[in-house]
Design an enzyme around this catalytic site. Sequence first.
Site, PDB file in Angstrom:
ATOM      1  N   GLY A  28       0.840  -1.185   0.000  1.00 46.76           N
ATOM      2  CA  GLY A  28       0.000   0.000   0.000  1.00 46.76           C
ATOM      3  C   GLY A  28       0.875   1.233   0.000  1.00 46.76           C
ATOM      4  N   TYR A  29       0.249   2.383  -0.154  1.00 46.31           N
ATOM      5  CA  TYR A  29       0.971   3.639  -0.259  1.00 46.31           C
ATOM      6  C   TYR A  29       0.533   4.614   0.820  1.00 46.31           C
ATOM      7  CZ  TYR A  29       2.949   1.846  -4.456  1.00 46.31           C
ATOM      8  OH  TYR A  29       3.662   1.058  -5.326  1.00 46.31           O
ATOM      9  N   LEU A  30       1.502   5.053   1.621  1.00 47.29           N
ATOM     10  CA  LEU A  30       1.249   6.130   2.564  1.00 47.29           C
ATOM     11  C   LEU A  30       1.141   7.442   1.796  1.00 47.29           C
ATOM     12  CD1 LEU A  30       3.757   5.115   5.369  1.00 47.29           C
ATOM     13  CD2 LEU A  30       1.260   4.972   5.460  1.00 47.29           C
ATOM     14  N   GLU A  82      -3.283   4.562   1.777  1.00 44.14           N
ATOM     15  CA  GLU A  82      -4.368   5.032   0.927  1.00 44.14           C
ATOM     16  C   GLU A  82      -5.265   3.861   0.544  1.00 44.14           C
ATOM     17  OE1 GLU A  82      -2.172   6.952  -2.210  1.00 44.14           O
ATOM     18  OE2 GLU A  82      -1.592   8.611  -0.908  1.00 44.14           O
ATOM     19  N   ASN A 144       2.707   1.030  -9.765  1.00 46.02           N
ATOM     20  CA  ASN A 144       1.863   0.462  -8.717  1.00 46.02           C
ATOM     21  C   ASN A 144       1.171   1.550  -7.906  1.00 46.02           C
ATOM     22  OD1 ASN A 144       2.330  -2.773  -8.078  1.00 46.02           O
ATOM     23  ND2 ASN A 144       3.917  -1.847  -9.341  1.00 46.02           N
TER      24      ASN A 144
END
Length: 156
Positions: A28-30, A82, A144
Amino acid sequence: MIEIERKFLVHSEAFKNEAFKQTRICQGYLNSNKERAVRIRIKGNLGFITVKGPSSSSGLSRFEWEREIAQDEALALLKLCEETVIDKIRYEVQVGEHIFEVDEFFGDNQGLIVAEVELKSEIETYIKPDWVAKEVTGDVKYYNSQLSKNPFKLWK
């Protein structure tokens, strides 16, 4: 700390028969900003935090910093990420002197298969396997971080 790679769409699953390793990845992406993405990843039993900078004008290279973190820390940080978490299996395939990393996506990105080969320089030669198709190096929609915002299922 500069990553140089080419990225391709994959048009067949022949790579699976050639793979010497496969690993489940959840990430996942902060922050998924294309100027500075911050990724949390669980790869097998290991956790990682990665910071990526903007791509070069060619799309071939970008700054990348990565550190291993405890899996429980990665799991906790994934909860802060996110909205869409990327779920994929990464296959590693030796082609000549290079290793192609082939990602088969699941969930909201089901049906997308992308291969990457990391290079030592932007002009380094490599063998292109038969199972790769169109090159998408530098096309941000295949990053990604962007797949987490605009998943493949919404493209059609």
